[in-house]
Motif scaffolding. Structure first.
Motif, PDB file in Angstrom:
ATOM      1  N   MET A   1       0.833  -1.197   0.000  1.00  0.00           N
ATOM      2  CA  MET A   1       0.000   0.000   0.000  1.00  0.00           C
ATOM      3  C   MET A   1       0.868   1.247   0.000  1.00  0.00           C
ATOM      4  N   THR A   2       0.365   2.310  -0.563  1.00  0.00           N
ATOM      5  CA  THR A   2       1.102   3.556  -0.697  1.00  0.00           C
ATOM      6  C   THR A   2       0.943   4.417   0.543  1.00  0.00           C
ATOM      7  N   THR A   3       2.033   5.019   0.985  1.00  0.00           N
ATOM      8  CA  THR A   3       1.977   5.923   2.127  1.00  0.00           C
ATOM      9  C   THR A   3       1.337   7.241   1.710  1.00  0.00           C
ATOM     10  N   GLU A   4       0.373   7.680   2.516  1.00  0.00           N
ATOM     11  CA  GLU A   4      -0.246   8.989   2.338  1.00  0.00           C
ATOM     12  C   GLU A   4      -0.023   9.784   3.615  1.00  0.00           C
ATOM     13  N   PHE A   5      -0.313  11.086   3.538  1.00  0.00           N
ATOM     14  CA  PHE A   5      -0.081  11.944   4.698  1.00  0.00           C
ATOM     15  C   PHE A   5      -1.268  12.867   4.927  1.00  0.00           C
ATOM     16  N   LEU A   6      -1.577  13.074   6.202  1.00  0.00           N
ATOM     17  CA  LEU A   6      -2.548  14.090   6.610  1.00  0.00           C
ATOM     18  C   LEU A   6      -1.783  15.178   7.348  1.00  0.00           C
ATOM     19  N   GLN A   7      -1.930  16.423   6.899  1.00  0.00           N
ATOM     20  CA  GLN A   7      -1.248  17.528   7.550  1.00  0.00           C
ATOM     21  C   GLN A   7      -2.001  17.935   8.812  1.00  0.00           C
ATOM     22  N   LEU A   8      -1.362  17.767   9.948  1.00  0.00           N
ATOM     23  CA  LEU A   8      -1.909  18.218  11.218  1.00  0.00           C
ATOM     24  C   LEU A   8      -1.221  19.513  11.632  1.00  0.00           C
ATOM     25  N   GLY A  11       2.424  18.594  12.465  1.00  0.00           N
ATOM     26  CA  GLY A  11       3.251  17.884  11.501  1.00  0.00           C
ATOM     27  C   GLY A  11       2.413  16.937  10.663  1.00  0.00           C
ATOM     28  N   ARG A  12       3.095  16.192   9.804  1.00  0.00           N
ATOM     29  CA  ARG A  12       2.390  15.264   8.913  1.00  0.00           C
ATOM     30  C   ARG A  12       2.235  13.900   9.574  1.00  0.00           C
ATOM     31  N   MET A  13       1.032  13.355   9.493  1.00  0.00           N
ATOM     32  CA  MET A  13       0.755  12.019  10.008  1.00  0.00           C
ATOM     33  C   MET A  13       0.609  11.062   8.828  1.00  0.00           C
ATOM     34  N   ALA A  14       1.418  10.000   8.833  1.00  0.00           N
ATOM     35  CA  ALA A  14       1.407   9.028   7.741  1.00  0.00           C
ATOM     36  C   ALA A  14       0.311   7.987   7.967  1.00  0.00           C
ATOM     37  N   PHE A  15      -0.249   7.527   6.868  1.00  0.00           N
ATOM     38  CA  PHE A  15      -1.231   6.449   6.931  1.00  0.00           C
ATOM     39  C   PHE A  15      -1.254   5.734   5.594  1.00  0.00           C
ATOM     40  N   GLU A  16      -1.895   4.590   5.578  1.00  0.00           N
ATOM     41  CA  GLU A  16      -2.132   3.874   4.327  1.00  0.00           C
ATOM     42  C   GLU A  16      -3.542   3.319   4.367  1.00  0.00           C
ATOM     43  N   GLN A  17      -4.112   3.099   3.198  1.00  0.00           N
ATOM     44  CA  GLN A  17      -5.464   2.577   3.122  1.00  0.00           C
ATOM     45  C   GLN A  17      -5.570   1.612   1.960  1.00  0.00           C
ATOM     46  N   ASP A  63       5.932  12.646  11.060  1.00  0.00           N
ATOM     47  CA  ASP A  63       6.873  13.608  11.627  1.00  0.00           C
ATOM     48  C   ASP A  63       7.054  13.358  13.125  1.00  0.00           C
ATOM     49  N   THR A  64       8.162  13.838  13.661  1.00  0.00           N
ATOM     50  CA  THR A  64       8.487  13.621  15.083  1.00  0.00           C
ATOM     51  C   THR A  64       8.692  14.966  15.783  1.00  0.00           C
ATOM     52  N   PRO A  65       7.671  15.794  15.825  1.00  0.00           N
ATOM     53  CA  PRO A  65       7.833  17.118  16.440  1.00  0.00           C
ATOM     54  C   PRO A  65       8.099  17.007  17.940  1.00  0.00           C
ATOM     55  N   ARG A  80      -9.570  13.068  13.260  1.00  0.00           N
ATOM     56  CA  ARG A  80      -9.418  13.967  12.114  1.00  0.00           C
ATOM     57  C   ARG A  80      -9.235  13.184  10.820  1.00  0.00           C
ATOM     58  N   LEU A  81      -8.488  12.092  10.889  1.00  0.00           N
ATOM     59  CA  LEU A  81      -8.276  11.291   9.689  1.00  0.00           C
ATOM     60  C   LEU A  81      -9.573  10.596   9.263  1.00  0.00           C
ATOM     61  N   VAL A  82     -10.314  10.053  10.225  1.00  0.00           N
ATOM     62  CA  VAL A  82     -11.592   9.421   9.902  1.00  0.00           C
ATOM     63  C   VAL A  82     -12.518  10.413   9.204  1.00  0.00           C
TER      64      VAL A  82
END
Length: 266
Positions: A1-8, A11-17, A63-65, A80-82
Motif C-alpha cells: 500500500m502507498t503511504t499517504e499523509f494528513l497535515q496536522l 506535523g504530517r501524520m502518515a497512513f495507508e489505506q 513527523d516527530t515534532p 481527524r483522519l476518519v
C-alpha cells in the motif's frame, strides 16, 4: 500500500489505506511501534472491506515534532483522519497503547466509532506500574543509555516461544523513535486514566489478551459493561506478529456478532 499523509497542526501524520466497502477498520499501533505491525490484518481485511492504518506522530513515517505526546491527542488525530477520509462509522482496532487510544476515541467521539477492539492493552494500571515501573522507565529513557532501555522494555514483552526473530524486530523498531518521543510516550502512559475512559465508554469493545494479559478479565469487566473479553493462545504481547491468524479470526467473529450485541451492554 502507498503511504499517504494528513497535515496536522504539529506535523504530517502518515497512513495507508486499502480495500472498499463494508464497515471500515482503522488500525492503531502501540508504543514506539508503527503501522507495519498490522500488516497481516490490513492484507487480510483489505481484500473485502476498507482498511486504514496510521502511524501516530512520532512514529514510523510520520513527523516527530518536539511536542507533548498524550493519548487524547492521538485519539483526536485519528478522529481527524476518519473525518478527512469520510469513513463514517468505523471499527477501531488498537494494539497495546493503540488499544488505549481506540478506547479514548470510542469514549470521546462515539459518533465516529461503531465498536472498538483492544489487543493486550493496560486498561487498569496497578499501583506497582504507576508508582515504580513507569517512573523508572522514564528515568532510564531520559538517561544516556536510552536506546538500551528501549530495547530492554521491548524485549521484556516477548515470550521465548515467540521466537528470536520477533524479539529482534520489536527491539529494533521500538528503539527507533527519537528520545524525546520515547520519554513523552512514557509520560503519556503515566497520565492516562484507563478506568475513567472505560466509565465513559458507550460502544461495544472487544479486549483480546495475550498469554499473560496486561489487563485481567476480572479487572476490565468490572470497569465497564460494554467490554467483551477474549484471550489468544500461545502468544506474547505482540499478537499481530506472533499469531496473526488468531487475531484475524477473532476480528472476523467480532464483526459478525456485532449487530446482536451493540444495542445494549452485557
Amino acid at each position: 500500500m502507498t503511504t499517504e499523509f494528513l497535515q496536522l497542526d504539529e506535523g504530517r501524520m502518515a497512513f495507508e489505506q486499502a480495500g472498499t466497502g463494508g464497515l471500515p477498520l482503522v488500525f492503531l499501533h502501540g508504543f514506539a511501534c508503527n503501522r507495519s505491525f498490522f500488516a497481516a490484518q490490513t492484507a487480510h481485511f483489505g481484500a473485502r472491506r476498507r482498511v486504514v492504518a496510521i502511524d501516530f506522530l512520532g512514529h514510523g513515517e510520520s513527523d516527530t515534532p518536539e511536542i507533548e505526546y498524550r493519548l487524547p491527542r492521538f485519539a483526536a488525530d485519528a478522529a481527524r483522519l476518519v473525518e478527512h477520509l469520510g469513513l463514517g462509522e468505523v471499527v477501531v482496532v488498537g494494539h497495546s497503547m493503540g488499544g488505549a487510544v481506540a478506547l479514548e476515541l470510542a469514549a470521546t467521539r462515539p459518533e465516529l466509532v461503531r465498536a472498538a477492539v483492544s489487543l493486550d492493552t493496560t486498561m487498569v494500571s496497578s499501583a506497582e506500574r504507576t508508582n515504580r515501573v513507569l517512573p523508572n522507565m522514564l528515568q532510564a529513557l531520559s538517561g544516556p543509555h536510552y536506546l538500551m532501555a528501549a530495547r530492554a522494555f521491548a524485549g521484556s514483552l516477548v515470550l521465548p516461544s515467540d521466537g528470536p526473530e520477533v524479539k529482534r524486530h520489536v527491539e529494533a523498531v521500538m528503539s527507533s523513535p527519537p528520545r524525546h518521543v520515547l520519554t513523552e510516550l512514557t509520560k503519556a502512559l503515566m497520565a492516562w486514566n484507563g478506568p475513567d475512559a472505560l466509565a465513559r465508554l458507550r460502544r461495544p469493545m472487544l479486549y483480546v489478551g495475550s498469554q499473560n494479559p496486561l489487563t485481567s478479565q476480572a479487572a476490565i469487566l468490572a470497569a465497564s459493561p460494554w467490554v467483551r473479553y477474549a484471550q489468544a493462545a500461545g502468544s506474547g504481547h505482540f499478537l499481530t506478529l506472533v499469531v496473526p491468524e488468531q487475531v484475524n479470526l477473532m476480528l472476523e467473529r467480532w464483526l459478525a456478532v456485532l449487530p446482536s450485541i451493540e444495542a445494549e451492554p452485557q
